[in-house]
Design a protein around this motif. Structure first.
Motif, mmCIF file in Angstrom:
data_model
loop_
_atom_site.group_PDB
_atom_site.id
_atom_site.type_symbol
_atom_site.label_atom_id
_atom_site.label_comp_id
_atom_site.label_asym_id
_atom_site.label_seq_id
_atom_site.Cartn_x
_atom_site.Cartn_y
_atom_site.Cartn_z
ATOM 1 N N TYR A 97 31.769 -18.105 -8.355
ATOM 2 C CA TYR A 97 31.733 -19.266 -7.465
ATOM 3 C C TYR A 97 31.804 -18.821 -6.010
ATOM 4 C CZ TYR A 97 33.066 -23.662 -5.280
ATOM 5 O OH TYR A 97 33.115 -24.762 -4.466
ATOM 6 N N PHE A 98 32.703 -17.879 -5.779
ATOM 7 C CA PHE A 98 32.865 -17.342 -4.424
ATOM 8 C C PHE A 98 31.558 -16.733 -3.937
ATOM 9 C CE2 PHE A 98 33.674 -13.660 -1.707
ATOM 10 C CZ PHE A 98 34.375 -14.251 -0.670
ATOM 11 N N LEU A 99 30.967 -15.941 -4.807
ATOM 12 C CA LEU A 99 29.751 -15.231 -4.417
ATOM 13 C C LEU A 99 28.617 -16.218 -4.128
ATOM 14 C CD1 LEU A 99 28.386 -12.617 -3.858
ATOM 15 C CD2 LEU A 99 28.216 -12.183 -6.303
ATOM 16 N N ARG A 100 28.559 -17.286 -4.920
ATOM 17 C CA ARG A 100 27.509 -18.254 -4.678
ATOM 18 C C ARG A 100 27.720 -18.973 -3.344
ATOM 19 N NH1 ARG A 100 25.758 -22.684 -9.026
ATOM 20 N NH2 ARG A 100 26.087 -24.282 -7.475
ATOM 21 N N GLN A 101 28.983 -19.277 -3.057
ATOM 22 C CA GLN A 101 29.272 -19.931 -1.784
ATOM 23 C C GLN A 101 28.896 -19.021 -0.609
ATOM 24 O OE1 GLN A 101 32.314 -22.602 -1.808
ATOM 25 N NE2 GLN A 101 32.730 -22.627 0.383
ATOM 26 N N GLU A 114 19.670 -23.635 -0.464
ATOM 27 C CA GLU A 114 20.645 -23.062 -1.392
ATOM 28 C C GLU A 114 19.912 -22.462 -2.579
ATOM 29 O OE1 GLU A 114 23.767 -25.636 -2.574
ATOM 30 O OE2 GLU A 114 24.667 -25.627 -0.571
ATOM 31 N N ILE A 115 20.501 -21.416 -3.118
ATOM 32 C CA ILE A 115 19.844 -20.761 -4.245
ATOM 33 C C ILE A 115 19.970 -21.644 -5.485
ATOM 34 C CG2 ILE A 115 21.914 -19.407 -4.849
ATOM 35 C CD1 ILE A 115 19.946 -17.112 -5.575
ATOM 36 N N PRO A 116 18.864 -21.855 -6.191
ATOM 37 C CA PRO A 116 18.963 -22.665 -7.420
ATOM 38 C C PRO A 116 19.893 -21.984 -8.423
ATOM 39 C CG PRO A 116 16.664 -22.292 -6.780
ATOM 40 C CD PRO A 116 17.506 -21.398 -5.929
ATOM 41 N N ALA A 117 20.638 -22.801 -9.146
ATOM 42 C CA ALA A 117 21.662 -22.269 -10.049
ATOM 43 C C ALA A 117 21.086 -21.258 -11.046
ATOM 44 C CB ALA A 117 22.341 -23.420 -10.782
ATOM 45 N N ALA A 118 19.926 -21.582 -11.593
ATOM 46 C CA ALA A 118 19.358 -20.702 -12.615
ATOM 47 C C ALA A 118 18.983 -19.343 -12.022
ATOM 48 C CB ALA A 118 18.135 -21.359 -13.244
ATOM 49 N N GLU A 119 18.402 -19.386 -10.823
ATOM 50 C CA GLU A 119 18.011 -18.131 -10.182
ATOM 51 C C GLU A 119 19.243 -17.295 -9.845
ATOM 52 O OE1 GLU A 119 15.642 -18.584 -6.632
ATOM 53 O OE2 GLU A 119 15.957 -16.466 -6.131
ATOM 54 N N PHE A 120 20.277 -17.973 -9.376
ATOM 55 C CA PHE A 120 21.521 -17.267 -9.063
ATOM 56 C C PHE A 120 22.068 -16.570 -10.311
ATOM 57 C CE2 PHE A 120 26.198 -17.276 -8.919
ATOM 58 C CZ PHE A 120 26.406 -16.494 -7.797
ATOM 59 N N MET A 121 22.102 -17.308 -11.410
ATOM 60 C CA MET A 121 22.642 -16.743 -12.654
ATOM 61 C C MET A 121 21.825 -15.540 -13.109
ATOM 62 S SD MET A 121 25.352 -18.267 -13.285
ATOM 63 C CE MET A 121 25.667 -17.435 -14.846
#
Lengths: 251, 481
Positions: A97-101, A114-121
């Protein structure tokens, strides 16, 4: 990319850096070695904008910006990353979560969505796999209860995700066993590119066997005393700081 | 650089977002409190004689009572005669459908982010809106009626379900419980009423949104929730008020009753106007909330996120009467600037093998004062009772206060009580670490505080948790740097 000119820095009135100059070009890997108390970590913190350091004179430009005029988060968004010697624990905040923020804050500053959740994962899983970081560690609270090796690997994971222009590694090798050291070094080597520069701060030559620098600087008494190629690191390892620096260490 | 500085400035000077006033025509009583006012109020609402008498008897108690002095908050004496005890948006009749609600009031709720119609359609949340003193709309009524769930304003309940109201009103918080409960009992104007029949699991969150709009008034709502045997209900409560230089009094009473095997989950996000940075204005929030686990294996769970009010005085409690009943209290209390909070819970163990769990997170910033005050009382009859209490405080800056005042009274040797407490500060190291990764200082504070509160936030229903999370960040704007 980074130009430090005659930098003087004091901590609580006591001079630590005393006229340090350094120029780093894109694609270069610089190593700074030096005995304890030579000012290596101070340099890393001043570049990252930590409070408590007073720049008494000199200048630092990063790209075409006056680095010292920027807030720490602005420096980070401009592409400066500091892999910390002691990554801090933040209980209750999941690592991922931290890294995504952080990633979204940096992207926002660059005018990206913002980076799409799927791409981030997908990206984080890929990077974590390369660094031997398990899924479970991504879900745990940031650095909380992490082993020394896990913390350092996690720093490299953050670096890989944030894709900085200049990465400063502050004693990233301290407290690592040889396997962890290799993993971390591989992680750094994968990120080497003609656009990206590294400043590797270390006490020991060992790390530089795995991250081979273009230029080695020896720091003592708040200044760079000698610069050379990778062979300078080996010379240090064989003969010790005192012999290499001669009388210059006395001060 | 300029942009970043502006951002920081925006943050530190950010003002209470809900501080607007809605221009509606209103009807109100002149300031003052006596038996005549109570009679008029009761008549206005067309109440039966027993309720008028009940109110009058509460008023007499109120006049005989003194203000409590044990709490750690300072404030000037409240002039109860300077308050108007009834303010209502003027409308000819109670709206028959949602379309008949005054458009200005609709706009207010839209601004607050709860469009009445959309809430109804999208969220599947049944909402009761209390605007100043009266309830203006209750959505989703028909669907609930099919299940036999009663969800309406308390005034309506008095008219439609007098037997239930008469049976339970004041059964958990008697009018003489404390001075604010007595005042509320005398002058309560509206509030919500919920009855969930035997074996029914209420399929949606029930929600009330409280809004103080008029100046010079107080808000005295009364909420009564009854969960009959084997039923379940989750209830949400949100509150905001305009910014005003004067202090306004909010003295609510909430009573919960859970019968055998019933469960009530009560969640609050309290964001009454906290006053300005110098402590001018703001709501005085003196609230009595208590749940009675009357039945065996019943459960009452309080979750509160308290970020607003100049003064918070509030101790949502559980009386664990039924054997094997369970009480829970999860709390986040944030104070900034000159806010004062004295909040906590009481867990009264009466039945055998009763269990309670208290998790309190206090965050103080600015020049605020934040006290956790809690009582765990285990009576002789409470064979094998258990309590777990965890109180964590976080300090931001050098001028705030955090206090923990736990009272534990155990009269039964088989009981087990655990108490853990910690105090921490947001460290420079943590802030620097976040900022070095590109996160602004304000966002870093919100992130760290949310992490600190996670155990409590996890207890909130999803859509509420999102709001609460944002609120924590907003409340702490300007608290560092």
């Amino acid at each position: 990319m980074l130009e430090i000119r005659d930098l003087h820095v004091a901590v609580e009135g006591r001079p630590i850096l005393k006229g340090l100059s350094l120029r780093i070009l894109p694609g270069e890997v610089h190593a700074i070695m030096g005995p304890n108390g030579s000012g290596k970590s101070t340099l890393a913190h001043v570049l990252a904008g930590r409070e408590g350091y007073e720049v008494t004179s000199g200048s630092v430009t990063f790209g075409d910006e006056d680095l010292l005029a920027l807030e720490p988060e602005e420096r980070a968004r401009a592409g400066l990353f500091l892999a910390m010697q002691y990554p801090v624990e933040i209980p209750g905040v999941a690592n991922m979560y931290f890294l995504r923020q952080a990633l979204n804050a940096v992207r926002k500053a660059r005018g990206q969505d913002e980076i799409p959740a799927a791409e981030f994962m997908r990206r984080i899983r890929e990077q974590a796999r390369l660094l031997g970081i398990g899924e479970e560690l991504l879900k745990r609270d940031l650095n909380t209860g992490f082993s020394g090796g896990e913390k350092k690997r996690n720093e490299i994971l953050q670096m890989a995700m944030l894709e900085p222009r200049l990465a400063i590694l502050d004693e990233t090798d301290s407290g690592l066993d040889i396997d962890a050291l290799k993993t971390v070094a591989d992680g750094v080597n994968r990120l080497r590119s003609p656009e990206r520069a590294f400043l590797v701060i270390t006490h020991y030559q060992r790390l530089l066997d795995y991250i081979v620098p273009d230029i080695v600087h020896v720091m003592a008494d708040g200044r760079i005393q000698r610069s050379g190629g990778p062979e300078l690191a080996r010379e240090l390892e064989e003969r010790g700081y005192e012999a290499v620096l001669g009388g210059r260490l006395a001060a | 650089m300029a942009t970043a500085l502006d951002t920081v400035k925006d943050y530190t000077e950010a003002e209470y977002k809900y501080g607007f006033v809605t221009p509606v025509e209103e009807e109100r009583f002149p300031p003052g409190l006596d038996e005549e006012v109570v009679r008029r109020l009761s008549a206005k609402k067309g109440e039966p004689a027993w309720l008028t008498e009940w109110r009058l008897s509460a008023l007499r108690r109120f006049f005989a009572m003194e203000m409590p002095t044990w709490q750690k908050v300072r404030f000037d004496p409240i002039d109860f005669q300077a308050i108007s005890y009834y303010a209502a948006p003027r409308q000819k009749e109670r709206p028959k459908s949602l379309d008949e609600i005054d458009p200005e009031i609709r706009r207010t709720y839209d601004k607050l982010g709860i469009p009445i119609r959309e809430q109804e359609i999208l969220a599947g949340v049944a909402v009761d809106y209390v605007f100043d003193s009266v309830s203006v709309a209750t959505t989703f009524k028909r669907k609930l009626e099919e299940l036999g769930v009663i969800f309406c304003s308390i005034s309506e309940a008095v008219r439609e379900h007098p037997e239930l109201v008469r049976k339970y009103l004041g059964s958990v918080v008697p009018p003489g419980d404390n001075i604010f409960a007595a005042l509320n009992s005398a002058v309560f104007s509206d509030g919500s009423f919920v009855y969930v029949p035997k074996g029914v699991r209420c399929p949606m969150e029930l929600s009330t949104y409280f809004r103080i709009n008029a100046a010079g008034t107080g808000q005295f709502e009364r909420t009564l929730i009854i969960a009959d045997e084997g039923s379940y209900v989750s209830y949400l409560e949100g509150c905001t008020a305009p910014m005003r230089d004067e202090n306004q009094l909010h003295a609510a009473v909430v009573e919960l009753v859970a019968l055998d095997d019933a469960e009530i989950k009560y969640s609050t996000v309290q964001n009454w106007y906290p006053g300005d940075k110098e402590g001018r204005g703001g709501i005085y929030n003196f609230v009595t909330k208590r749940g009675l686990c009357r039945g065996k294996r019943s459960k009452i769970s309080w979750t509160q996120v308290e970020t607003g009010s100049a003064i918070t005085w509030k101790y949502p409690s559980c009386i664990l009467q039924g054997d094997d009943s369970v009480g829970e209290f999860y709390s986040v209390a944030v104070t900034n600037h000159r806010q004062q909070a004295d909040t906590g819970t009481k867990m009264i163990h009466i039945g055998k093998r009763t269990r309670s769990r208290i998790v309190s997170k206090g965050i103080s910033a600015g020049r605020s004062d934040n006290t956790y005050r809690g009582l765990v009382r285990i009576l002789r009859s409470a064979e094998g009772a258990r309590n777990y209490t965890q109180c964590d405080s976080m300090l931001i800056g050098e001028h705030c206060g955090a206090h923990t005042v736990p009272y534990i009274e155990i009269k039964n040797r088989t009981a087990k009580c655990e108490h853990e407490a910690t105090t921490s500060k947001i460290s420079e190291d943590q802030l620097f670490y976040c900022r070095q990764r590109g996160i602004s200082e304000e966002d870093a504070v919100a992130l760290i505080v949310n992490g600190f509160c996670r155990e409590v936030m996890n207890e909130l229903p999803m859509e509420f948790a999102v709001e609460a999370k944002k609120l924590l960040g907003i409340s702490l704007e300007g608290s560092v740097g």
